[in-house]
Scaffold this motif. Sequence first.
Motif, PDB file in Angstrom:
ATOM      1  N   ARG A  25      72.299   6.469  31.463  1.00 43.36           N
ATOM      2  CA  ARG A  25      71.616   5.175  31.573  1.00 43.36           C
ATOM      3  C   ARG A  25      71.425   4.797  33.044  1.00 43.36           C
ATOM      4  NH1 ARG A  25      71.645   0.427  27.763  1.00 43.36           N
ATOM      5  NH2 ARG A  25      70.663  -1.230  28.958  1.00 43.36           N
ATOM      6  N   LYS A  26      72.452   4.966  33.849  1.00 45.29           N
ATOM      7  CA  LYS A  26      72.340   4.624  35.263  1.00 45.29           C
ATOM      8  C   LYS A  26      71.255   5.453  35.943  1.00 45.29           C
ATOM      9  CE  LYS A  26      77.142   3.144  36.085  1.00 45.29           C
ATOM     10  NZ  LYS A  26      78.418   3.511  36.786  1.00 45.29           N
ATOM     11  N   ALA A  27      71.193   6.751  35.617  1.00 41.10           N
ATOM     12  CA  ALA A  27      70.209   7.627  36.247  1.00 41.10           C
ATOM     13  C   ALA A  27      68.794   7.213  35.877  1.00 41.10           C
ATOM     14  CB  ALA A  27      70.471   9.079  35.831  1.00 41.10           C
ATOM     15  N   VAL A  28      68.574   6.886  34.613  1.00 42.60           N
ATOM     16  CA  VAL A  28      67.239   6.467  34.177  1.00 42.60           C
ATOM     17  C   VAL A  28      66.864   5.146  34.839  1.00 42.60           C
ATOM     18  CG1 VAL A  28      65.843   5.760  32.206  1.00 42.60           C
ATOM     19  CG2 VAL A  28      67.364   7.733  32.002  1.00 42.60           C
ATOM     20  N   GLU A  29      67.784   4.204  34.842  1.00 38.50           N
ATOM     21  CA  GLU A  29      67.485   2.896  35.422  1.00 38.50           C
ATOM     22  C   GLU A  29      67.183   2.993  36.915  1.00 38.50           C
ATOM     23  OE1 GLU A  29      70.022  -0.120  32.521  1.00 38.50           O
ATOM     24  OE2 GLU A  29      70.993   0.727  34.301  1.00 38.50           O
ATOM     25  N   ARG A  30      67.886   3.870  37.603  1.00 39.21           N
ATOM     26  CA  ARG A  30      67.714   3.975  39.054  1.00 39.21           C
ATOM     27  C   ARG A  30      66.422   4.672  39.443  1.00 39.21           C
ATOM     28  NH1 ARG A  30      73.893   5.727  40.976  1.00 39.21           N
ATOM     29  NH2 ARG A  30      74.910   3.808  40.227  1.00 39.21           N
ATOM     30  N   THR A  31      65.952   5.590  38.602  1.00 36.56           N
ATOM     31  CA  THR A  31      64.826   6.427  39.031  1.00 36.56           C
ATOM     32  C   THR A  31      63.562   6.249  38.209  1.00 36.56           C
ATOM     33  OG1 THR A  31      65.641   8.266  37.691  1.00 36.56           O
ATOM     34  CG2 THR A  31      66.325   8.198  39.991  1.00 36.56           C
ATOM     35  N   ALA A  32      63.639   5.781  36.974  1.00 40.44           N
ATOM     36  CA  ALA A  32      62.443   5.646  36.145  1.00 40.44           C
ATOM     37  C   ALA A  32      61.932   4.219  36.100  1.00 40.44           C
ATOM     38  CB  ALA A  32      62.715   6.131  34.721  1.00 40.44           C
ATOM     39  N   GLY A  33      62.683   3.281  36.646  1.00 42.60           N
ATOM     40  CA  GLY A  33      62.256   1.893  36.604  1.00 42.60           C
ATOM     41  C   GLY A  33      60.842   1.662  37.112  1.00 42.60           C
ATOM     42  N   PRO A  34      60.480   2.231  38.268  1.00 39.35           N
ATOM     43  CA  PRO A  34      59.112   2.010  38.770  1.00 39.35           C
ATOM     44  C   PRO A  34      58.039   2.654  37.906  1.00 39.35           C
ATOM     45  CG  PRO A  34      60.594   2.729  40.516  1.00 39.35           C
ATOM     46  CD  PRO A  34      61.314   2.953  39.215  1.00 39.35           C
ATOM     47  N   LEU A  35      58.422   3.597  37.034  1.00 42.02           N
ATOM     48  CA  LEU A  35      57.426   4.338  36.255  1.00 42.02           C
ATOM     49  C   LEU A  35      57.035   3.622  34.973  1.00 42.02           C
ATOM     50  CD1 LEU A  35      58.998   7.884  36.582  1.00 42.02           C
ATOM     51  CD2 LEU A  35      57.210   6.880  37.991  1.00 42.02           C
ATOM     52  N   ALA A  36      57.911   2.782  34.475  1.00 43.94           N
ATOM     53  CA  ALA A  36      57.635   2.140  33.190  1.00 43.94           C
ATOM     54  C   ALA A  36      58.484   0.895  33.053  1.00 43.94           C
ATOM     55  CB  ALA A  36      57.947   3.107  32.043  1.00 43.94           C
ATOM     56  N   ALA A  37      58.029  -0.008  32.250  1.00 46.50           N
ATOM     57  CA  ALA A  37      58.840  -1.180  31.934  1.00 46.50           C
ATOM     58  C   ALA A  37      59.935  -0.724  30.989  1.00 46.50           C
ATOM     59  CB  ALA A  37      57.973  -2.251  31.282  1.00 46.50           C
ATOM     60  N   LEU A  38      61.191  -0.817  31.439  1.00 48.42           N
ATOM     61  CA  LEU A  38      62.296  -0.260  30.667  1.00 48.42           C
ATOM     62  C   LEU A  38      62.956  -1.269  29.743  1.00 48.42           C
ATOM     63  CD1 LEU A  38      64.001   2.064  33.289  1.00 48.42           C
ATOM     64  CD2 LEU A  38      62.557   2.697  31.374  1.00 48.42           C
ATOM     65  N   GLY A  39      62.392  -2.455  29.636  1.00 46.27           N
ATOM     66  CA  GLY A  39      62.958  -3.412  28.702  1.00 46.27           C
ATOM     67  C   GLY A  39      62.908  -2.851  27.288  1.00 46.27           C
ATOM     68  N   GLY A  40      64.046  -2.786  26.651  1.00 48.07           N
ATOM     69  CA  GLY A  40      64.098  -2.246  25.298  1.00 48.07           C
ATOM     70  C   GLY A  40      64.068  -0.741  25.224  1.00 48.07           C
ATOM     71  N   PHE A  41      64.183  -0.054  26.350  1.00 50.77           N
ATOM     72  CA  PHE A  41      64.169   1.412  26.315  1.00 50.77           C
ATOM     73  C   PHE A  41      65.336   1.908  25.463  1.00 50.77           C
ATOM     74  CE2 PHE A  41      65.306   5.635  27.925  1.00 50.77           C
ATOM     75  CZ  PHE A  41      64.077   6.265  27.870  1.00 50.77           C
ATOM     76  N   PRO A  42      65.088   2.845  24.538  1.00 45.77           N
ATOM     77  CA  PRO A  42      66.140   3.316  23.616  1.00 45.77           C
ATOM     78  C   PRO A  42      67.061   4.334  24.279  1.00 45.77           C
ATOM     79  CG  PRO A  42      64.085   4.441  23.118  1.00 45.77           C
ATOM     80  CD  PRO A  42      63.765   3.438  24.214  1.00 45.77           C
ATOM     81  N   PHE A  43      67.962   3.863  25.113  1.00 46.30           N
ATOM     82  CA  PHE A  43      68.809   4.768  25.881  1.00 46.30           C
ATOM     83  C   PHE A  43      69.632   5.698  24.995  1.00 46.30           C
ATOM     84  CE2 PHE A  43      68.043   1.439  29.062  1.00 46.30           C
ATOM     85  CZ  PHE A  43      67.752   2.225  30.168  1.00 46.30           C
ATOM     86  N   GLU A  44      70.163   5.158  23.908  1.00 45.29           N
ATOM     87  CA  GLU A  44      71.022   5.996  23.074  1.00 45.29           C
ATOM     88  C   GLU A  44      70.230   7.109  22.406  1.00 45.29           C
ATOM     89  OE1 GLU A  44      74.152   5.174  19.491  1.00 45.29           O
ATOM     90  OE2 GLU A  44      74.357   4.043  21.359  1.00 45.29           O
ATOM     91  N   ALA A  45      69.063   6.795  21.881  1.00 49.51           N
ATOM     92  CA  ALA A  45      68.225   7.826  21.268  1.00 49.51           C
ATOM     93  C   ALA A  45      67.803   8.865  22.305  1.00 49.51           C
ATOM     94  CB  ALA A  45      66.995   7.188  20.629  1.00 49.51           C
ATOM     95  N   ALA A  46      67.456   8.407  23.500  1.00 48.95           N
ATOM     96  CA  ALA A  46      67.054   9.333  24.555  1.00 48.95           C
ATOM     97  C   ALA A  46      68.227  10.201  25.000  1.00 48.95           C
ATOM     98  CB  ALA A  46      66.482   8.556  25.744  1.00 48.95           C
ATOM     99  N   TYR A  47      69.409   9.615  25.028  1.00 46.43           N
ATOM    100  CA  TYR A  47      70.595  10.386  25.399  1.00 46.43           C
ATOM    101  C   TYR A  47      70.829  11.539  24.420  1.00 46.43           C
ATOM    102  CZ  TYR A  47      75.551  11.548  25.410  1.00 46.43           C
ATOM    103  OH  TYR A  47      76.744  12.225  25.396  1.00 46.43           O
ATOM    104  N   HIS A  48      70.670  11.275  23.118  1.00 46.54           N
ATOM    105  CA  HIS A  48      70.836  12.335  22.122  1.00 46.54           C
ATOM    106  C   HIS A  48      69.822  13.452  22.342  1.00 46.54           C
ATOM    107  CE1 HIS A  48      74.005  10.818  19.585  1.00 46.54           C
ATOM    108  NE2 HIS A  48      73.427   9.635  19.500  1.00 46.54           N
TER     109      HIS A  48
END
Length: 249
Positions: A25-48
């Motif tokens: 989650r930290k890695a996605v938030e730190r690096t993908a934030g500028p690429l897309a609006a991450l509000g509601g991003f399904p971190f757990e599903a993406a982690y799997h």
Amino acid sequence: MRITDRRAVFFDVDDTLYDHLIPFRKAVERTAGPLAALGGFPFEAAYHRLRYHSDMLSLELGGAGAMESGAATGYMRMRRFQLTLAEFGIPLTEAQAEAMQAAYIGCQYEITMFEGARELLAKLAGEGWIVGLITNGAPNHQQCKIDAMRLDELVPPERRFISGALGWDKPDPRLFRHVNEATGTTPADSVYVGDSWRNDVIGALEAGWRVIWFNHRRAARESGHEPTHEAGNYAELARLLLGRHRADG
């Protein structure tokens, strides 16, 4: 039926002793934030999905034994982020995926064990259980996590089994058989605790072990295999592993 007549218990590491979702989650938030609006991003599903792609790409590379370092390993680790984020509508260039991987590695050793995990391992060892670890991964990488959690205080080196140092990755039952041979235990006396259905539940069951599926993410079953028990937190694990001893006072 509690698992209280078994005297050897081995734990998976990633997402079993600590929350593996946090560094992702930290890695996605730190690096993908500028690429897309991450509000509601399904971190757990993406982690799997990241773990799925990691497993598949690792197999293509030759397994954890081939994954300590090198260009192929670097490509695999970058590619898993591209494949995962693409499934959720975030295309990554190689440079962006490499930045995400770098952030992920940077977070992976900032580890806090699940509530009750350290206390349970200490209690099991104090009551005479053989307590150990079985984890997939490259030796140095996994050892850094073990060091970060100060597991040397709880698990001696001869009871830590890292697939990349042994030549078999979970779910290969040969890995579990090797653990039995190395520790003087038998499948009938051995319990495995792990979160991954494919790697932990299937692997240990097919080696003849009892299995507690640490399903703290409430994932769906992926096959007809039947774990001995299922637990969602360490309080439940403690009841399964120590229940009779507590009842006996």
